[in-house]
Write a protein that holds these residues in place. Structure first.
Motif, PDB file in Angstrom:
ATOM      1  N   TRP A 120      -8.541  -2.109  -2.359  1.00 41.62           N
ATOM      2  CA  TRP A 120      -7.538  -1.288  -1.657  1.00 41.62           C
ATOM      3  C   TRP A 120      -7.632  -1.498  -0.153  1.00 41.62           C
ATOM      4  CZ3 TRP A 120      -3.367  -0.292  -3.863  1.00 41.62           C
ATOM      5  CH2 TRP A 120      -2.472   0.681  -3.392  1.00 41.62           C
ATOM      6  N   ASN A 136       2.219   7.059 -11.827  1.00 45.06           N
ATOM      7  CA  ASN A 136       0.941   7.130 -11.112  1.00 45.06           C
ATOM      8  C   ASN A 136       0.396   8.552 -11.180  1.00 45.06           C
ATOM      9  OD1 ASN A 136      -0.978   5.763  -9.444  1.00 45.06           O
ATOM     10  ND2 ASN A 136      -0.102   6.727  -7.617  1.00 45.06           N
ATOM     11  N   GLU A 137      -0.850   8.706 -11.592  1.00 49.06           N
ATOM     12  CA  GLU A 137      -1.613   9.956 -11.429  1.00 49.06           C
ATOM     13  C   GLU A 137      -0.940  11.180 -12.058  1.00 49.06           C
ATOM     14  OE1 GLU A 137      -2.348  10.177  -7.211  1.00 49.06           O
ATOM     15  OE2 GLU A 137      -3.361   8.242  -7.178  1.00 49.06           O
ATOM     16  N   HIS A 194       4.011  -0.799  -6.704  1.00 53.04           N
ATOM     17  CA  HIS A 194       3.300   0.486  -6.648  1.00 53.04           C
ATOM     18  C   HIS A 194       4.086   1.445  -5.778  1.00 53.04           C
ATOM     19  CE1 HIS A 194      -0.215   3.183  -6.343  1.00 53.04           C
ATOM     20  NE2 HIS A 194       0.044   3.263  -5.062  1.00 53.04           N
ATOM     21  N   TRP A 224       5.875   9.183  -9.112  1.00 55.29           N
ATOM     22  CA  TRP A 224       4.601   9.776  -8.670  1.00 55.29           C
ATOM     23  C   TRP A 224       4.919  11.140  -8.070  1.00 55.29           C
ATOM     24  CZ3 TRP A 224       1.512   7.786  -3.799  1.00 55.29           C
ATOM     25  CH2 TRP A 224       0.187   8.287  -3.832  1.00 55.29           C
ATOM     26  N   GLN A 231       3.989  11.517  -2.187  1.00 53.50           N
ATOM     27  CA  GLN A 231       4.808  10.635  -1.345  1.00 53.50           C
ATOM     28  C   GLN A 231       6.248  10.550  -1.847  1.00 53.50           C
ATOM     29  OE1 GLN A 231       1.497   7.606  -0.677  1.00 53.50           O
ATOM     30  NE2 GLN A 231       2.703   7.290   1.174  1.00 53.50           N
ATOM     31  N   GLU A 236       0.822  -1.216   0.000  1.00 54.09           N
ATOM     32  CA  GLU A 236       0.000   0.000   0.000  1.00 54.09           C
ATOM     33  C   GLU A 236       0.854   1.263   0.000  1.00 54.09           C
ATOM     34  OE1 GLU A 236      -2.919   0.115   3.081  1.00 54.09           O
ATOM     35  OE2 GLU A 236      -3.771   2.012   2.404  1.00 54.09           O
ATOM     36  N   ASN A 237       1.952   1.242   0.735  1.00 50.61           N
ATOM     37  CA  ASN A 237       2.838   2.415   0.821  1.00 50.61           C
ATOM     38  C   ASN A 237       4.325   2.068   0.743  1.00 50.61           C
ATOM     39  OD1 ASN A 237       1.030   4.804   1.386  1.00 50.61           O
ATOM     40  ND2 ASN A 237       0.361   3.454   3.046  1.00 50.61           N
ATOM     41  N   TRP A 279      -8.013   3.409   3.692  1.00 53.70           N
ATOM     42  CA  TRP A 279      -7.656   4.823   3.809  1.00 53.70           C
ATOM     43  C   TRP A 279      -8.913   5.671   3.953  1.00 53.70           C
ATOM     44  CZ3 TRP A 279      -7.952   8.647  -0.495  1.00 53.70           C
ATOM     45  CH2 TRP A 279      -8.706   8.179  -1.564  1.00 53.70           C
ATOM     46  N   LYS A 330       6.749   3.032  -2.274  1.00 51.24           N
ATOM     47  CA  LYS A 330       6.737   4.418  -2.761  1.00 51.24           C
ATOM     48  C   LYS A 330       8.104   5.064  -2.553  1.00 51.24           C
ATOM     49  CE  LYS A 330       1.731   4.715  -2.194  1.00 51.24           C
ATOM     50  NZ  LYS A 330       0.599   5.185  -1.362  1.00 51.24           N
ATOM     51  N   GLN A 379      -7.923   2.908 -10.928  1.00 49.45           N
ATOM     52  CA  GLN A 379      -7.935   2.790  -9.468  1.00 49.45           C
ATOM     53  C   GLN A 379      -9.312   2.416  -8.937  1.00 49.45           C
ATOM     54  OE1 GLN A 379      -6.079   6.116  -7.483  1.00 49.45           O
ATOM     55  NE2 GLN A 379      -4.208   5.969  -8.724  1.00 49.45           N
ATOM     56  N   GLU A 432      -7.243  -0.391  -7.416  1.00 46.84           N
ATOM     57  CA  GLU A 432      -7.381   0.108  -6.034  1.00 46.84           C
ATOM     58  C   GLU A 432      -8.848   0.172  -5.629  1.00 46.84           C
ATOM     59  OE1 GLU A 432      -5.208   3.786  -5.471  1.00 46.84           O
ATOM     60  OE2 GLU A 432      -3.528   3.089  -6.691  1.00 46.84           O
TER      61      GLU A 432
HETATM   62  O1  G3I Z   1       3.504   5.757   8.813  1.00 47.22           O
HETATM   63  C1  G3I Z   1       3.053   7.011   9.350  1.00 47.22           C
HETATM   64  C2  G3I Z   1       2.953   6.934  10.842  1.00 47.22           C
HETATM   65  O2  G3I Z   1       4.230   6.732  11.388  1.00 47.22           O
HETATM   66  C3  G3I Z   1       2.327   8.233  11.348  1.00 47.22           C
HETATM   67  O3  G3I Z   1       2.116   8.132  12.709  1.00 47.22           O
HETATM   68  C4  G3I Z   1       0.998   8.501  10.669  1.00 47.22           C
HETATM   69  C5  G3I Z   1       0.390   9.830  11.066  1.00 47.22           C
HETATM   70  O4  G3I Z   1      -0.463  10.330  10.087  1.00 47.22           O
HETATM   71  O5  G3I Z   1       1.192   8.525   9.271  1.00 47.22           O
HETATM   72  C6  G3I Z   1       1.687   7.307   8.770  1.00 47.22           C
HETATM   73  O6  G3I Z   1       1.831   7.379   7.363  1.00 47.22           O
HETATM   74  C7  G3I Z   1       0.625   7.439   6.627  1.00 47.22           C
HETATM   75  C8  G3I Z   1       0.611   6.272   5.665  1.00 47.22           C
HETATM   76  O7  G3I Z   1      -0.515   6.367   4.823  1.00 47.22           O
HETATM   77  C9  G3I Z   1       0.572   4.926   6.380  1.00 47.22           C
HETATM   78  O8  G3I Z   1      -0.614   4.789   7.090  1.00 47.22           O
HETATM   79  C10 G3I Z   1       0.605   8.755   5.861  1.00 47.22           C
HETATM   80  O9  G3I Z   1       0.481   9.827   6.767  1.00 47.22           O
HETATM   81  C11 G3I Z   1      -0.537   8.770   4.902  1.00 47.22           C
HETATM   82  O10 G3I Z   1      -0.422   9.910   4.071  1.00 47.22           O
HETATM   83  C12 G3I Z   1      -0.496   7.546   4.035  1.00 47.22           C
HETATM   84  O11 G3I Z   1      -1.650   7.557   3.201  1.00 47.22           O
HETATM   85  C13 G3I Z   1      -1.583   6.746   2.075  1.00 47.22           C
HETATM   86  C14 G3I Z   1      -1.884   7.600   0.865  1.00 47.22           C
HETATM   87  O12 G3I Z   1      -1.878   6.778  -0.283  1.00 47.22           O
HETATM   88  C15 G3I Z   1      -0.855   8.680   0.671  1.00 47.22           C
HETATM   89  O13 G3I Z   1      -1.040   9.343  -0.511  1.00 47.22           O
HETATM   90  C16 G3I Z   1      -2.598   5.647   2.216  1.00 47.22           C
HETATM   91  O14 G3I Z   1      -2.215   4.745   3.261  1.00 47.22           O
HETATM   92  C17 G3I Z   1      -2.702   4.866   0.915  1.00 47.22           C
HETATM   93  O15 G3I Z   1      -3.803   3.989   0.968  1.00 47.22           O
HETATM   94  C18 G3I Z   1      -2.913   5.827  -0.238  1.00 47.22           C
HETATM   95  O16 G3I Z   1      -2.926   5.080  -1.420  1.00 47.22           O
HETATM   96  C19 G3I Z   1      -3.157   5.837  -2.607  1.00 47.22           C
HETATM   97  C20 G3I Z   1      -2.421   5.156  -3.722  1.00 47.22           C
HETATM   98  O17 G3I Z   1      -1.064   5.036  -3.392  1.00 47.22           O
HETATM   99  C21 G3I Z   1      -2.582   5.912  -5.034  1.00 47.22           C
HETATM  100  N1  G3I Z   1      -3.971   6.125  -5.341  1.00 47.22           N
HETATM  101  C22 G3I Z   1      -4.740   6.731  -4.284  1.00 47.22           C
HETATM  102  C23 G3I Z   1      -4.627   5.934  -3.013  1.00 47.22           C
HETATM  103  C24 G3I Z   1      -5.525   6.474  -1.956  1.00 47.22           C
HETATM  104  O18 G3I Z   1      -5.122   7.752  -1.550  1.00 47.22           O
END
Ligand code: G3I
Length: 454
Positions: free
Chosen positions: A297, A156-157, A110, A114, A117, A73-74, A305, A77, A233, A264
Motif C-alpha cells: 500500500w 470493500n469492507e 479500487h 464502499w 469515501q 490509492e484514492n 497512510w 473511489k 488487505q 494493501e
Molecule cells: O486530497 C485531499 C487534500 O486536498 C487535502 O488537503 C488533505 C487534507 O487532509 O486531504 C486529502 O485527501 C486525503 C486523501 O487520503 C489523499 O491523501 C483524505 O483526507 C484522506 O482521508 C485519504 O485517506 C485515504 C484513506 O484510504 C481514506 O479512507 C488514504 O490515502 C488511503 O491510503 C486509504 O486507503 C484505504 C483503502 O482505500 C481501503 N482499505 C484501508 C486503506 C487504508 O485506510
C-alpha cells in the motif's frame, strides 16, 4: 540493497568517456526486481499509486522498475469519480490507468462500492434512491474501464469488526442485505473480463469476520452470484500482527474456488522483524496456488497512510530496506546480478559541453556500477527549442545487456539500444530536461549516448 556509487557524467557533445570498466561477470539468472521475481513465480507484485506523485521522478522510477501492478490509492473511489450525482470525473484515475497500460502493468480497480469515501450527495441518500445510485455508479465506472482492469474490488469492507460476524452498518447495508450481490452482478454485466473481488481488512486470519466473508463467498458460489477473488488487505502492526494462520486462511478461501490476492500490504516496524514478516507474507502467497499476487500500500515509507509506522519496502529517500531484500529473496530473486556489489573504478570526467543547438537534445548519463551489473540514469535535455519527443541511443560493450528500463521504452537489449520517451515525458521545453533509467548486466555503456529529437 546498498550499492557503492561510482558515478560518471558524460555530456552529449561527442565526447567519449575515458576509462576502463571491471571485467564482465556472467549474468546471473535470478530476477533483480520485485516484479520480475514475482513474474517468475507466475504472480504480479503491485503497489498503490497516487496520481499526484507521478511527477516525482524517484517515485516514478521505483514504480516502473519494481512493480507490475498498480492500484489507484484514492482516484477510483466514489467521491473521486462521481463528485456530483451523474457527473463523472476520471481525470486522475485515467492518468494512472493509461500510464500503467503504457508500461505493461496490471491494474487493480479500487473500489466500486464502499461505505467510506462516498461523495456528500451519496451519503445523504437512502433506500431505493441510494441503491439505484450505487448500481448506476458501478455500471458507469466499470464500463468506463471495461477491458482495462485485471481485478476490481467490487465491494470493500462490508463486514463489522469484532465477534459478531455481522454486516457493517452503513447506508448501503440499509438498502437491503442483497446490496453486495447486486453490486457484483452489476459489475459483471459492465465488465465481464475483470476478476471481481470482495476486499476487507482484519480477515487475514481465521476469525469471526473472515468466517462471515467465507460464508458469503460460499453462498455466492452456491447460488451463482459472480465472484472471482477475495482481497486480504493485510495492514499489520503491533496491535494487529500477521496471524499465524495467514496461509491457511488464504488456502481455505482458495478452496472455495476463488482466487486470493494480498491487496494493501503494509507492516509497521523496522529491521529484521519487519523483514521477516514481509517474507512470511510473501511465502504464504507463493504457497497458495490461487494467490495471484501481492500489492503493497505505497512505495516509500513517506508515501504510506501510516507513514509514522515506516511500514513499506523503501525508505523516504527511495532506498530499498531490509524488508525489500527479504521479499525479493522470498520471491527467488536477488538484489544484484552478482554479489557483493563492488564499485568499478572511477572514470575520468569528460569536459562538459555547454551549448546544445536549437531543435536538438543531449543526453547525460550517470552510472552506479558493481561487478557484473549497473544502473544507468540518463538525463535528456532539450536544446534552445522545445521538442515533442526524443530517442536516445546507447551502445553497450559486448556481453552486456539491458534487463529493465523505466520512464522510456527500450528497443533491443544489447549492442546499440534505442530508448524512446514514454507517453508522459517526451515533451520538453527549451532547455528542459527529464530522466529515464535502465539496469543491465555486464558493464555500462562506455561512450556517450546520442540524443535525437523525435
Ligand atoms: O486530497 C485531499 C487534500 O486536498 C487535502 O488537503 C488533505 C487534507 O487532509 O486531504 C486529502 O485527501 C486525503 C486523501 O487520503 C489523499 O491523501 C483524505 O483526507 C484522506 O482521508 C485519504 O485517506 C485515504 C484513506 O484510504 C481514506 O479512507 C488514504 O490515502 C488511503 O491510503 C486509504 O486507503 C484505504 C483503502 O482505500 C481501503 N482499505 C484501508 C486503506 C487504508 O485506510
Amino acid at each position: 540493497m546498498t550499492r557503492p556509487r561510482t558515478v560518471f557524467a558524460a555530456l552529449a557533445s561527442g565526447l567519449v568517456a575515458a576509462g576502463t570498466f571491471a571485467a564482465l561477470t556472467p549474468t546471473a539468472d535470478a530476477a533483480t526486481t520485485l516484479g520480475a521475481a514475482a513474474a517468475a513465480q507466475g504472480r504480479y507484485f503491485g503497489t498503490a499509486v497516487a496520481a499526484y506523485k507521478l511527477s516525482d521522478t524517484v517515485y516514478a522510477g521505483i514504480l516502473d522498475r519494481e512493480f507490475t501492478s498498480v492500484t489507484p490509492e484514492n482516484e477510483m473511489k466514489w467521491d473521486a469519480t462521481e463528485p456530483s450525482q451523474g457527473t463523472f470525473n476520471y481525470t486522475s484515475a485515467d492518468t494512472i490507468v493509461n500510464r500503467a497500460i503504457a508500461n505493461g502493468q496490471k491494474i487493480r480497480g479500487h473500489a466500486l462500492a464502499w461505505h467510506s469515501q462516498q461523495p456528500a450527495w451519496a451519503q445523504n441518500l437512502s433506500g431505493t434512491a441510494l441503491r439505484n445510485a450505487m448500481v448506476n455508479h458501478v455500471t458507469q465506472v466499470a464500463t468506463h474501464y471495461r477491458g482495462k482492469i485485471d481485478s476490481w474490488d467490487v465491494v470493500n469492507e462490508a463486514f463489522a469488526d469484532g465477534s459478531t460476524g455481522a454486516r457493517r452498518d452503513s447506508n448501503l447495508q440499509r438498502t437491503g442485505n442483497d446490496w453486495i450481490e447486486v453490486a457484483f452482478r452489476t459489475a459483471r454485466a459492465a465488465d465481464p473480463a475483470a476478476k471481481l473481488c470482495y476486499n476487507d481488512y482484519n480477515t487475514d486470519g481465521q476469525n469471526a469476520k473472515s468466517n462471515a466473508v467465507y460464508a458469503l463467498v460460499q453462498d455466492f458460489k452456491a447460488r451463482g452470484v459472480p465472484i472471482d477473488c477475495v482481497g486480504f488487505q493485510s495492514h499489520f502492526n503491533a496491535a494487529s500482527p500477521l496471524p499465524a494462520d495467514y496461509q491457511a486462511n488464504l488456502q481455505r478461501f482458495a478452496n472455495l474456488g476463488v482466487d486470493v490476492q494480498i491487496t494493501e500490504l503494509d507492516i509497521e516496524g523496522s529491521g529484521t522483524a519487519q523483514a521477516d514478516s514481509f517474507a512470511a507474507v510473501t511465502r504464504a502467497c507463493l504457497a497458495v496456488t490461487r494467490c495471484n499476487g501481492i500489492t503493497v500500500w505505497g512505495i516509500r515509507d513517506t508515501d504510506s497512510w501510516r507513514a509514522s509506522g515506516t511500514p513499506l519496502l523503501f525508505d523516504g529517500n527511495g532506498n530499498p530496506k531490509a524488508a525489500y531484500t527479504a521479499v525479493l529473496n522470498a520471491l527467488g530473486g536477488t538484489v544484484t546480478p552478482s554479489s557483493p556489489p563492488v564499485s568499478s573504478p572511477p572514470v575520468t570526467s569528460p569536459t562538459p559541453s555547454t551549448s546544445v543547438p536549437a531543435g536538438a537534445c543531449s543526453a547525460t548519463v550517470s552510472v552506479n556500477a558493481w561487478t557484473g551489473g549497473f544502473v544507468a540514469t540518463v538525463k535528456v535535455t532539450a536544446g534552445t527549442a522545445a521538442i515533442t519527443g526524443w530517442r536516445v541511443a546507447a551502445t553497450l560493450p559486448g556481453g552486456s545487456a539491458v534487463t529493465s528500463t523505466w520512464n522510456a521504452t527500450a528497443a533491443g537489449t544489447s549492442g546499440t539500444v534505442t530508448f524512446t520517451n514514454a507517453s508522459y515525458n517526451g515533451r520538453l521545453t527549451a532547455g528542459g530536461s527529464t530522466e529515464f533509467g535502465f539496469q543491465g548486466t555486464g558493464t555500462a555503456p562506455g561512450t556517450t549516448p546520442t540524443c535525437t529529437p523525435a
